[in-house]
Design a protein around this motif. Sequence first.
Motif, PDB file in Angstrom:
ATOM      1  N   ASP B 163      80.532  24.006  47.550  1.00 22.29           N
ATOM      2  CA  ASP B 163      79.345  23.926  46.693  1.00 22.29           C
ATOM      3  C   ASP B 163      79.778  24.058  45.232  1.00 22.29           C
ATOM      4  O   ASP B 163      80.448  25.026  44.864  1.00 22.29           O
ATOM      5  N   ILE B 164      79.387  23.103  44.417  1.00 25.79           N
ATOM      6  CA  ILE B 164      79.849  23.070  43.023  1.00 25.79           C
ATOM      7  C   ILE B 164      79.363  24.301  42.242  1.00 25.79           C
ATOM      8  O   ILE B 164      80.019  24.747  41.317  1.00 25.79           O
ATOM      9  N   GLU B 165      78.214  24.849  42.654  1.00 22.99           N
ATOM     10  CA  GLU B 165      77.659  26.026  41.959  1.00 22.99           C
ATOM     11  C   GLU B 165      78.547  27.258  42.173  1.00 22.99           C
ATOM     12  O   GLU B 165      78.488  28.198  41.397  1.00 22.99           O
ATOM     13  N   GLN B 166      79.338  27.233  43.242  1.00 24.16           N
ATOM     14  CA  GLN B 166      80.189  28.378  43.556  1.00 24.16           C
ATOM     15  C   GLN B 166      81.575  28.284  42.907  1.00 24.16           C
ATOM     16  O   GLN B 166      82.383  29.206  43.033  1.00 24.16           O
ATOM     17  N   VAL B 167      81.856  27.167  42.244  1.00 23.66           N
ATOM     18  CA  VAL B 167      83.185  26.993  41.627  1.00 23.66           C
ATOM     19  C   VAL B 167      83.144  27.592  40.219  1.00 23.66           C
ATOM     20  O   VAL B 167      82.366  27.141  39.377  1.00 23.66           O
ATOM     21  N   PRO B 168      83.973  28.614  39.940  1.00 28.33           N
ATOM     22  CA  PRO B 168      83.885  29.303  38.640  1.00 28.33           C
ATOM     23  C   PRO B 168      83.992  28.370  37.429  1.00 28.33           C
ATOM     24  O   PRO B 168      83.220  28.500  36.482  1.00 28.33           O
ATOM     25  N   MET B 169      84.926  27.428  37.462  1.00 27.11           N
ATOM     26  CA  MET B 169      85.125  26.597  36.270  1.00 27.11           C
ATOM     27  C   MET B 169      84.025  25.546  36.075  1.00 27.11           C
ATOM     28  O   MET B 169      84.018  24.834  35.071  1.00 27.11           O
ATOM     29  N   MET B 170      83.092  25.452  37.023  1.00 24.51           N
ATOM     30  CA  MET B 170      81.982  24.506  36.873  1.00 24.51           C
ATOM     31  C   MET B 170      80.723  25.205  36.361  1.00 24.51           C
ATOM     32  O   MET B 170      79.732  24.550  36.046  1.00 24.51           O
TER      33      MET B 170
ATOM     34  N   THR C  82      80.030   9.579  48.785  1.00 22.92           N
ATOM     35  CA  THR C  82      78.698   9.403  48.212  1.00 22.92           C
ATOM     36  C   THR C  82      77.584   9.464  49.267  1.00 22.92           C
ATOM     37  O   THR C  82      76.602  10.174  49.085  1.00 22.92           O
ATOM     38  N   MET C  83      77.754   8.718  50.360  1.00 23.30           N
ATOM     39  CA  MET C  83      76.643   8.623  51.303  1.00 23.30           C
ATOM     40  C   MET C  83      76.272   9.989  51.917  1.00 23.30           C
ATOM     41  O   MET C  83      75.089  10.343  51.965  1.00 23.30           O
ATOM     42  N   MET C  84      77.254  10.732  52.355  1.00 22.11           N
ATOM     43  CA  MET C  84      76.949  12.021  52.988  1.00 22.11           C
ATOM     44  C   MET C  84      76.405  13.044  51.972  1.00 22.11           C
ATOM     45  O   MET C  84      75.311  13.561  52.168  1.00 22.11           O
ATOM     46  N   ASN C  86      75.348  12.650  48.775  1.00 22.87           N
ATOM     47  CA  ASN C  86      74.327  12.216  47.822  1.00 22.87           C
ATOM     48  C   ASN C  86      73.132  11.508  48.457  1.00 22.87           C
ATOM     49  O   ASN C  86      72.171  11.191  47.763  1.00 22.87           O
ATOM     50  N   LEU C  87      73.200  11.232  49.734  1.00 22.70           N
ATOM     51  CA  LEU C  87      72.043  10.596  50.374  1.00 22.70           C
ATOM     52  C   LEU C  87      71.599  11.400  51.604  1.00 22.70           C
ATOM     53  O   LEU C  87      70.485  11.945  51.624  1.00 22.70           O
ATOM     54  N   VAL C  88      72.475  11.491  52.589  1.00 27.38           N
ATOM     55  CA  VAL C  88      72.094  12.177  53.836  1.00 27.38           C
ATOM     56  C   VAL C  88      71.759  13.650  53.550  1.00 27.38           C
ATOM     57  O   VAL C  88      70.716  14.152  53.990  1.00 27.38           O
ATOM     58  N   ALA C  89      72.619  14.317  52.752  1.00 29.43           N
ATOM     59  CA  ALA C  89      72.379  15.741  52.460  1.00 29.43           C
ATOM     60  C   ALA C  89      71.117  15.951  51.628  1.00 29.43           C
ATOM     61  O   ALA C  89      70.513  17.018  51.669  1.00 29.43           O
ATOM     62  N   LYS C  90      70.699  14.940  50.892  1.00 25.12           N
ATOM     63  CA  LYS C  90      69.486  15.079  50.069  1.00 25.12           C
ATOM     64  C   LYS C  90      68.235  14.904  50.930  1.00 25.12           C
ATOM     65  O   LYS C  90      67.230  15.554  50.708  1.00 25.12           O
ATOM     66  N   LEU C  91      68.339  13.989  51.905  1.00 24.70           N
ATOM     67  CA  LEU C  91      67.171  13.707  52.745  1.00 24.70           C
ATOM     68  C   LEU C  91      67.045  14.689  53.909  1.00 24.70           C
ATOM     69  O   LEU C  91      65.961  15.171  54.201  1.00 24.70           O
ATOM     70  N   TRP C  92      68.147  14.939  54.584  1.00 25.73           N
ATOM     71  CA  TRP C  92      68.147  15.842  55.740  1.00 25.73           C
ATOM     72  C   TRP C  92      69.289  16.847  55.596  1.00 25.73           C
ATOM     73  O   TRP C  92      70.332  16.705  56.252  1.00 25.73           O
ATOM     74  N   PRO C  93      69.104  17.879  54.777  1.00 26.79           N
ATOM     75  CA  PRO C  93      70.221  18.820  54.541  1.00 26.79           C
ATOM     76  C   PRO C  93      70.792  19.402  55.840  1.00 26.79           C
ATOM     77  O   PRO C  93      72.001  19.566  55.958  1.00 26.79           O
ATOM     78  N   GLY C  94      69.923  19.650  56.793  1.00 23.17           N
ATOM     79  CA  GLY C  94      70.381  20.249  58.043  1.00 23.17           C
ATOM     80  C   GLY C  94      71.339  19.360  58.812  1.00 23.17           C
ATOM     81  O   GLY C  94      72.219  19.847  59.542  1.00 23.17           O
ATOM     82  N   ALA C  95      71.234  18.066  58.612  1.00 20.78           N
ATOM     83  CA  ALA C  95      72.066  17.129  59.368  1.00 20.78           C
ATOM     84  C   ALA C  95      73.537  17.187  58.977  1.00 20.78           C
ATOM     85  O   ALA C  95      74.399  16.728  59.729  1.00 20.78           O
ATOM     86  N   ARG C  97      75.180  19.989  58.318  1.00 19.13           N
ATOM     87  CA  ARG C  97      75.692  21.356  58.515  1.00 19.13           C
ATOM     88  C   ARG C  97      77.128  21.354  59.046  1.00 19.13           C
ATOM     89  O   ARG C  97      77.964  22.127  58.598  1.00 19.13           O
ATOM     90  N   GLY C  98      77.416  20.454  59.957  1.00 20.22           N
ATOM     91  CA  GLY C  98      78.740  20.438  60.577  1.00 20.22           C
ATOM     92  C   GLY C  98      79.840  19.926  59.667  1.00 20.22           C
ATOM     93  O   GLY C  98      80.997  20.311  59.803  1.00 20.22           O
ATOM     94  N   VAL C  99      79.486  19.077  58.703  1.00 21.08           N
ATOM     95  CA  VAL C  99      80.525  18.460  57.864  1.00 21.08           C
ATOM     96  C   VAL C  99      80.509  18.944  56.418  1.00 21.08           C
ATOM     97  O   VAL C  99      81.544  19.009  55.763  1.00 21.08           O
ATOM     98  N   LEU C 100      79.328  19.250  55.907  1.00 18.84           N
ATOM     99  CA  LEU C 100      79.221  19.755  54.533  1.00 18.84           C
ATOM    100  C   LEU C 100      78.327  20.997  54.530  1.00 18.84           C
ATOM    101  O   LEU C 100      77.192  20.964  54.042  1.00 18.84           O
ATOM    102  N   PRO C 101      78.814  22.101  55.083  1.00 15.75           N
ATOM    103  CA  PRO C 101      77.947  23.274  55.234  1.00 15.75           C
ATOM    104  C   PRO C 101      77.375  23.780  53.908  1.00 15.75           C
ATOM    105  O   PRO C 101      76.294  24.366  53.886  1.00 15.75           O
TER     106      PRO C 101
END
Lengths: 234, 298, 255
Positions: B163-170, C82-84, C86-95, C97-101
């Motif tokens: 998460d970018i918010e957790q990176v100190p330099m960001m 980008t897709m995961m 900036n798109l999928v995580a924006k529409l369905w954050p829960g989806a 969870r396994g790849v971008l917690p």
Amino acid sequence: MWRRTVPIMITFIVGTVLVVAEFIPHKPFGNLGEDFSLYFDIIAVFAFILGGGNLCRVHFSKVYRKKTDWQFSIVTLLGFFVMLAAGLFKIGNPEGIQGDVTAAGSLFADLYDSMFTPLQGTMYALLAFFVASASYRAFRAKNIDASILLIAAFVILLGRTPAPSLIADFFAGAGITFMATAFNFVPTLTDWIMDVPNLAGQRAILIGIALGVISMALRLILGVERTYLGSDSK
Amino acid sequence: MANDEKNNRGLLDRLQFIDRRYIFIFIALAVIIPLLLGLRFEEKPSPIVLALYDKVDNMPPGSRLLMSFDYGPTTAPEIQPMVDVILRHACLRGLKVYLMAVWATGQSLTVQTVEDVLIPEFPDYEYGIDYINLGYKAGNQGLIRVIVDDMKRMYSTDANGTDIEQVPMMKQVESLKDMDLIVSFGGGFPGIKEWILFAGDPGAIPIGGACTAVSAPQLYPYYPNQMVGLLGGIKGAAEYESHVLDRYPDSFKTKPTPGMNMMVAQMVAHIVIMLFIVFGNVMYFMYRGKERKLAMEK
Amino acid sequence: MNPKTIKLIIFIVILTSIVLSVYFVSMDRDSIREGIFVTSAAFLTLFIMSFLYKDNPYYKFAEHLFVGVSAAYWMTMGFWGTMMPNLVAKLWPGAVRGVLPALAEKDASYWFVIPLFLGLVLLMRLSPKGGWISRWALAFIVGTTAGLNLIRYLRSDFIAQVNNTIIPLVDKTEAGISFWGSFSNIFVFIGVLCGLIYFFFSKEHKGFFGGAARIGILVLMLTFGAGFGYTVMARISLLAGRMTYLFGDWLGLIN
């Protein structure tokens, strides 16, 4: 209406909002301008998928119909699916599915190093041979214009290497000072050509291109230019 | 007499339309032999290279430098030496380094650069505090247009998924306007030009460039008002390497200098191509003279 | 000799070389994995270079492999970059969870349904009948590009460039007037102006206008000469890069 008017309206609205956002960077234009740019970034990814899909369609069809060199299409498809699987499933990634897709040690990174890099790099490296061959066969000082081009090219080719100072040292050692001075001047002349005549020419080209881009952008936004819509757009 | 002329013309014909594979052999040898010899010469930096060097050198420690990897394996032999030397210089000066890519191929090269240069040579540099890899995002100039105002709208995580918010330099970085210098490494589209048009000019952010020799001449009109300096092709890399070696001999004497090492091969190949052009012209004019003479005789 | 026999001999020689290369590189680096990948890179380089002799099946193999591998590379980078997030995580954050917690607990933003719709519409281009609807996405791309470029090119490549050209023609330094500096400034000013006149075709290139256009051509010739020199420089560097790989990383002859 759906095939022609809607796309023209989309182009008009999006283009106009982005132009207005430059002058009024406040709500709603500022936000909309940023949103549209963001959506554009995301749609760009679908273009990659479209490219991959199209590639599969063409090559599957080639294999199915047994067209000329269809065996090589199998190579394309194999390369495509192996690389895709390595990337999408992050096979061998030391940090697992949550890690950076390009992490060192993953199959994707190894395929990048051992296939993508040499193939793409060598394709461009071949141009060195063709430039040399073309120089020998086609670079002729037929008139004043071509001669000026040739002289400028020679100065740059020599001046952008350590050759002038080495040659100057040789002449200085042999006691031929005027030649040493002449060769020592080549790097200065190179910098001057780049900073003055090259700058002037490139700037004229840049301004010309800018005018072209601006007029084309206006034609697109205003719906005058519709060729991007295909043959039945008129 | 007529036979002699015919033979002479035959030779000219053959030289004029020589099999290009002979030319290929000459070029290959002109590049390979100097590389095997491993010679290296000092380079004097040109003002446009010196300007970028001075900019990096005069940035106070802790300043933010964004390095954008806008290139791929096609141009890596030219660009990678520039990336390596500027990264080394930046780390030596204690700058905070932000790595990103506008080209998809750039992200792999970013990881390689971190693995080959940053981690082994600067073990004190800590991820998230001193450097960060933001990775690749699609969108070309659209991406730059977004992050010039709001970086976190596109970069919600770094390349590792943190998460970018957790990176100190960001934490202190809202947009590209918070960067003290952006250096784009590339030459194609999108590249230095897009960085100038969509970030440098609207955001008043200093932009530096390190590009392929092919695109270098096209970028001169932006210098110095819109671009602080430019490294053009392998010569630019060699000049920067030579200068940094001159200024920081203790830190750089053991470091590789691929740019300087390639310059001898470059020089020999240039001379061979120049000789080809001269020889080709001599053949052409001799051939044309013979043709005219034959036409007049008829 | 029978051409088929020659082809077979070449194939056997290449195959033997590959096996030997894998063996020796693996021994040298203590890793079979490295042996395979370094050999693969070296032989693919040689396959592409074989085109310099003439078109052949080994070149075609490498060329076709390149096409497939590149398309997959770009797709993968777009998907994870980008897709995961900036798109999928924006529409369905829960989806995710396994790849971008890190993004799984963020708030959803349903405005992103717009790029999703336009993206899917773009893919309709692959459909034989519904291809026309992809024009909507194309129109969005064209509109964004036109809108972004219009102002930026106007400001940076037109107004700023004109501004950069309006410079003092007499270069005054602390030591007095610099002849060389003044000459250069005048050259830039006249060069840009004459170059632009040459590109202006709405008026016939005759008289004063023709003379200025002629100067423009000469300036452009110097520019193209410089461009040629730099192009040669670039191409040689790329070749040197590949040769460094072959003779250094593979054969170990360059340190």
